[in-house]
Design a protein around this motif. Sequence first.
Motif, mmCIF file in Angstrom:
data_model
loop_
_atom_site.group_PDB
_atom_site.id
_atom_site.type_symbol
_atom_site.label_atom_id
_atom_site.label_comp_id
_atom_site.label_asym_id
_atom_site.label_seq_id
_atom_site.Cartn_x
_atom_site.Cartn_y
_atom_site.Cartn_z
ATOM 1 N N ASP A 2 8.595 6.491 14.838
ATOM 2 C CA ASP A 2 7.544 6.976 13.937
ATOM 3 C C ASP A 2 6.917 5.825 13.153
ATOM 4 O O ASP A 2 5.690 5.785 12.956
ATOM 5 N N LEU A 3 7.731 4.894 12.696
ATOM 6 C CA LEU A 3 7.214 3.746 11.940
ATOM 7 C C LEU A 3 6.362 2.842 12.823
ATOM 8 O O LEU A 3 5.326 2.323 12.387
ATOM 9 N N PHE A 4 6.779 2.659 14.085
ATOM 10 C CA PHE A 4 6.002 1.818 15.003
ATOM 11 C C PHE A 4 4.675 2.482 15.372
ATOM 12 O O PHE A 4 3.660 1.799 15.540
ATOM 13 N N VAL A 5 4.685 3.802 15.510
ATOM 14 C CA VAL A 5 3.435 4.523 15.757
ATOM 15 C C VAL A 5 2.503 4.355 14.571
ATOM 16 O O VAL A 5 1.300 4.078 14.726
ATOM 17 N N GLU A 6 3.046 4.485 13.365
ATOM 18 C CA GLU A 6 2.268 4.311 12.137
ATOM 19 C C GLU A 6 1.679 2.906 12.060
ATOM 20 O O GLU A 6 0.544 2.719 11.583
ATOM 21 N N SER A 7 2.413 1.918 12.559
ATOM 22 C CA SER A 7 1.964 0.523 12.498
ATOM 23 C C SER A 7 1.156 0.113 13.723
ATOM 24 O O SER A 7 0.801 -1.064 13.859
ATOM 25 N N ASN A 8 0.915 1.069 14.629
ATOM 26 C CA ASN A 8 0.160 0.793 15.861
ATOM 27 C C ASN A 8 0.802 -0.348 16.660
ATOM 28 O O ASN A 8 0.163 -1.341 17.001
ATOM 29 N N MET A 9 2.066 -0.166 16.974
ATOM 30 C CA MET A 9 2.836 -1.159 17.743
ATOM 31 C C MET A 9 3.371 -0.472 19.008
ATOM 32 O O MET A 9 4.549 -0.144 19.096
#
Length: 428
Positions: free
Chosen positions: A94-101
């Motif tokens: 979820d954090l990587f999706v939020e950071s566009n990674m």
Amino acid sequence: MKGTLNQTLTNVDFAQLIEKARVAELSRDVEALGALLEPVWPNFEKKPDFDEVEVETRGELYRICGYFLSILGFSQHKKNYQERGKDLLTEAIDLFVESNMPHHVGRTKALLAMAYYHQGRIEETEIVLDEASAFYQNDQLHPVNLLLSVTKIGALIWRMDFQSAYQILQEVQIPMELCEDPFLLARYHNQAGIIYSRIGMFSESQSHYEKAIQSSNEINNPRYVGNNLNNVALAHMRQGNLDAAKQSISEAIAVFEDIDEKGWLAVAFDTKGQIHLACNEYENGLSAIDRSIGLFGEGEFYSALTDAMWVKVHLLLRADRKEEAMIVFSELSDIANKEIGEYAVQKYAREFAKIVHVKKGTDFFAEVQAFKRELLMESLVDAGADMNKAAVKLKTNRKELIQVVNREFPDIYLELGISPGIMSTAIH
């Protein structure tokens, strides 16, 4: 950093920790990974708190911690570690999706799939991998997609879908030849060795196992070395080289016992049980497989547990202990249905149907006769000694069925309380 998680740690410190942890992660070095994480996560039984850390770094830390719980749970058979690991990995995604990674998402989903695999939840494993692979539909040679593909091969091997596994193997063969990641190469060559062994291409299998062991030694990873020795033992067994198989599995067990690796030790004792089965050494086989089942029973790797129980069913049937075999098969089916899924129950049921008649080591004619008699007797009992119903069940007609029984198995009538004289006149 946003705040003060630990006054002695800075962004640079976290970056160095993450880099070192990545090396330990790739080599499945549980001890090294735990030692690296302990300063920022002193109690592994509680959820780590990284709320004060920047989003991207927090995602990496949750990813590493989730992976650590997953491999520690498998290595030491700790219950509920896969669920906790999956929660952390999902939070990292979820954090990587939020950071566009997106590539970080892909790598983390590969780890999430392995956590499902460690539970024996193969269907969920494949769903996660397929979701992650969809992003690389137009870039299938990307390193992350290669990681996902190699992970998918493992799930297909468990399903015994060697044709699909071989197809993926062929698709990644050229890019893997150019791969410089010794960790991924070790996994790839190990799985290639398994597939080629299962489709009867033993020379290619041996070549890949040699490369896998070479890569494992390069990264100084005893777990990989032991795993390859285990699979080499299986390859020897399938070729009929049973002494070589025993030697290889003894070496694998010694490796796993030396590093106290319960997860792979359970796998190795499963293999040892299979080798004894191939040698017709049923009591030794049962001793080995019971050790495997006991170790698997401590943890959550349910697909491996049911596979070990399946080997025990074989051993009990071959030892002519049918009642015990049926009890174990019933327990196996319950676990498969509860922990893996209906498709697993069907898999074992199909396999059980193939071995319900077990060879006793007699000559071929006697084997065939014993099988035919058992089949006839079961059909007649099921039909209440009604020849018409039994003939339908056996896909023949009443006349032909009676002729076979009269000619080859007249004693069946006595067991069923039927007069042979009546039957001999009834065929006209």
